[in-house]
Motif scaffolding. Structure first.
Motif, PDB file in Angstrom:
ATOM      1  N   ALA A 258     -49.623  19.040  54.315  1.00  0.00           N
ATOM      2  CA  ALA A 258     -48.919  19.419  53.096  1.00  0.00           C
ATOM      3  C   ALA A 258     -49.051  20.916  52.804  1.00  0.00           C
ATOM      4  O   ALA A 258     -48.207  21.497  52.116  1.00  0.00           O
TER       5      ALA A 258
ATOM      6  N   ALA B 113     -46.521  24.458  55.289  1.00  0.00           N
ATOM      7  CA  ALA B 113     -45.333  25.265  55.020  1.00  0.00           C
ATOM      8  C   ALA B 113     -45.675  26.529  54.250  1.00  0.00           C
ATOM      9  O   ALA B 113     -45.182  27.623  54.562  1.00  0.00           O
TER      10      ALA B 113
ATOM     11  N   TRP C 242     -51.408  13.452  61.545  1.00  0.00           N
ATOM     12  CA  TRP C 242     -50.588  14.663  61.791  1.00  0.00           C
ATOM     13  C   TRP C 242     -50.761  15.007  63.262  1.00  0.00           C
ATOM     14  O   TRP C 242     -51.809  15.503  63.670  1.00  0.00           O
TER      15      TRP C 242
ATOM     16  N   LYS D 165     -40.142  20.247  61.995  1.00  0.00           N
ATOM     17  CA  LYS D 165     -39.056  19.556  61.297  1.00  0.00           C
ATOM     18  C   LYS D 165     -39.624  18.423  60.449  1.00  0.00           C
ATOM     19  O   LYS D 165     -40.392  17.591  60.931  1.00  0.00           O
ATOM     20  N   ASP D 166     -39.256  18.403  59.181  1.00  0.00           N
ATOM     21  CA  ASP D 166     -39.749  17.362  58.274  1.00  0.00           C
ATOM     22  C   ASP D 166     -39.290  15.988  58.747  1.00  0.00           C
ATOM     23  O   ASP D 166     -38.141  15.801  59.139  1.00  0.00           O
ATOM     24  N   ARG D 167     -40.209  15.029  58.632  1.00  0.00           N
ATOM     25  CA  ARG D 167     -39.870  13.661  59.018  1.00  0.00           C
ATOM     26  C   ARG D 167     -40.029  12.683  57.863  1.00  0.00           C
ATOM     27  O   ARG D 167     -39.107  11.959  57.515  1.00  0.00           O
ATOM     28  N   ASP D 168     -41.209  12.632  57.281  1.00  0.00           N
ATOM     29  CA  ASP D 168     -41.485  11.620  56.265  1.00  0.00           C
ATOM     30  C   ASP D 168     -41.301  12.132  54.833  1.00  0.00           C
ATOM     31  O   ASP D 168     -40.996  11.372  53.930  1.00  0.00           O
TER      32      ASP D 168
ATOM     33  N   LYS E  63     -40.398  15.991  52.437  1.00  0.00           N
ATOM     34  CA  LYS E  63     -40.057  17.403  52.426  1.00  0.00           C
ATOM     35  C   LYS E  63     -41.327  18.247  52.414  1.00  0.00           C
ATOM     36  O   LYS E  63     -42.231  18.025  51.602  1.00  0.00           O
ATOM     37  N   GLY E  64     -41.394  19.177  53.357  1.00  0.00           N
ATOM     38  CA  GLY E  64     -42.562  20.034  53.458  1.00  0.00           C
ATOM     39  C   GLY E  64     -43.706  19.420  54.241  1.00  0.00           C
ATOM     40  O   GLY E  64     -44.733  20.060  54.445  1.00  0.00           O
ATOM     41  N   GLY E  65     -43.534  18.176  54.664  1.00  0.00           N
ATOM     42  CA  GLY E  65     -44.613  17.489  55.376  1.00  0.00           C
ATOM     43  C   GLY E  65     -44.616  17.730  56.859  1.00  0.00           C
ATOM     44  O   GLY E  65     -45.564  17.351  57.545  1.00  0.00           O
ATOM     45  N   GLY E  66     -43.540  18.348  57.386  1.00  0.00           N
ATOM     46  CA  GLY E  66     -43.484  18.630  58.812  1.00  0.00           C
ATOM     47  C   GLY E  66     -43.310  17.380  59.648  1.00  0.00           C
ATOM     48  O   GLY E  66     -42.959  16.299  59.150  1.00  0.00           O
TER      49      GLY E  66
END
Length: 389
Positions: A126, A129, A204, A331-334, A336-339
């Motif tokens: 988190a 970003a 992660w 690229k966010d997957r789960d 926004k901003g989580g990568g």
């Protein structure tokens, strides 16, 4: 897994000298060394008990072209069967056996910044970003022009120290000494079509698509293949001293599908010029794609080999050397901003035209087939088959 076998082989298959390993069922019940000629796989274990033995030959490529062996049928059938039932035979394995498995880290500018981000985030995706943005503002993203160990690198090091932004990852990224670590144990790597494993507590993580060099006992680079240096970003991010826990678990090292030996058609310069693509397809419909260009590596492959072996360290059985990755997916997957992080069931394809494609499915390291067949088991098996070492 839905795999097109033809797309997983070198684009110039008729010219490529490919070496691999397969598991054969009864009465052999063990691994065999295979070469691919004219689209057909041949078991040459009777004259090359291990790939290490083959790679040590002065005439490895020429020998692979002429060595007598038993036909195992079309190589495409091996690839197609690799994603079938666990007991399928013959089953494609990683194309290395008793060699040490080493890996280089932080050899691309992009991955250097991501390692610094992992460290400063303390393993918390988190925060990534925000830290990424501040680092780009402070030092930029184009570190590829900085030669490691150069005066320019030393000046940058001093400036970053002054600003409180220096990191142990910067040290190996632009310092004199490369990061070279033991990725996995001999005989532990999984091959094409196998499951790769994530440690259960990791939330992660990502694949690391890389080119892997095959180096023989004399330190000569004899060929190349593809690898997935599965990475647990949260665990290593908590502490670099957890590198072993982050990097070495069941199925965390995938290599394949074959080692392509160097010859007149394929050389180390082809590796230097290669582009490696990554495609991740999730059962949730998520798709992520990217390309890494070897021309952007900060250290030449031969420099990385020299930092691994020489007068300071020998590898009498040879070694496989991961050259590092520039691909750290953000690229966010789960959320926004989580990568990005893996989901179980992800299919990972790592490919380059001269080497084909390595395809694996993501599972938990505690739930995939355990590693049972080691070096002693290999030697016992060869002995019962009447093959002397």
């Amino acid at each position: 897994m839905h795999i097109d076998p033809a797309s997983c082989l070198p684009s110039d298959l008729d010219r490529a000298v490919l070496v691999g390993r397969v598991w054969r069922g009864a009465p052999i019940d063990g691994p065999s060394v295979v070469v691919v000629r004219g689209g057909e796989a041949f078991d040459i274990t009777s004259c090359a008990p291990t790939t290490s033995d083959l790679f040590d030959r002065d005439d490895a490529a020429a020998f692979a072209r002429r060595a007598p062996g038993e036909s195992l049928g079309p190589v495409q059938a091996l690839l197609a069967g690799a994603a079938g039932e666990p007991g399928a035979s013959p089953r494609l394995l990683a194309p290395c056996d008793v060699q040490a498995i080493k890996a280089c880290g932080v050899t691309f500018a992009v991955s250097l910044l991501e390692r610094v981000i992992e460290e400063q985030a303390g393993g918390d995706p988190a925060r990534a970003a925000e830290i990424r943005a501040s680092l780009h503002e402070l030092i930029g993203s184009d570190l590829a022009q900085i030669k490691p160990g150069s005066m320019a690198a030393l000046r940058l090091k001093d400036e970053l120290k002054r600003r409180g932004a220096w990191s142990q990852y910067m040290e190996v990224g632009i310092g004199e000494d490369a990061e070279v670590f033991t990725k996995s144990q001999a005989m532990s790597a999984v091959g094409f079509g196998a499951d790769v494993g994530l440690y259960p507590t990791s939330a992660w993580n990502n694949p690391e698509p890389e080119i892997v060099l095959a180096v023989n006992a004399t330190g000569q680079v004899v060929g190349a293949t593809l690898g997935n240096d599965v990475n647990l970003r949260d665990i290593e991010g908590r502490s670099a001293l957890l590198l072993g826990k982050a990097k070495d678990n069941n199925g965390s090292c995938a290599i394949g599908p074959f080692v392509r030996l160097f010859d007149g058609d394929f050389t180390l310069d082809a590796v230097r010029a290669a582009s490696v693509s990554l495609r991740i397809v999730g059962e949730d419909g998520f798709v992520l794609e990217g390309v890494s260009h070897m021309r952007e590596i900060s250290r030449d492959p031969l420099d990385l080999v020299a930092q691994t072996c020489g007068a300071h360290h020998q590898y009498p059985d040879g070694f496989m050397l991961f050259l590092g990755t520039m691909f750290s997916p953000i690229k966010d997957r789960d959320a926004k901003g989580g990568g990005f992080t893996h989901h179980l069931g992800d299919m990972v394809t790592i490919a380059t035209p001269a080497l084909g494609a390595l395809v694996n499915t993501v599972r938990l390291s505690t739930e995939i087939a355990p590693w049972r067949f080691g070096v002693r088991a290999l030697y016992r098996n060869l002995s019962t088959r009447g093959i002397s070492m």
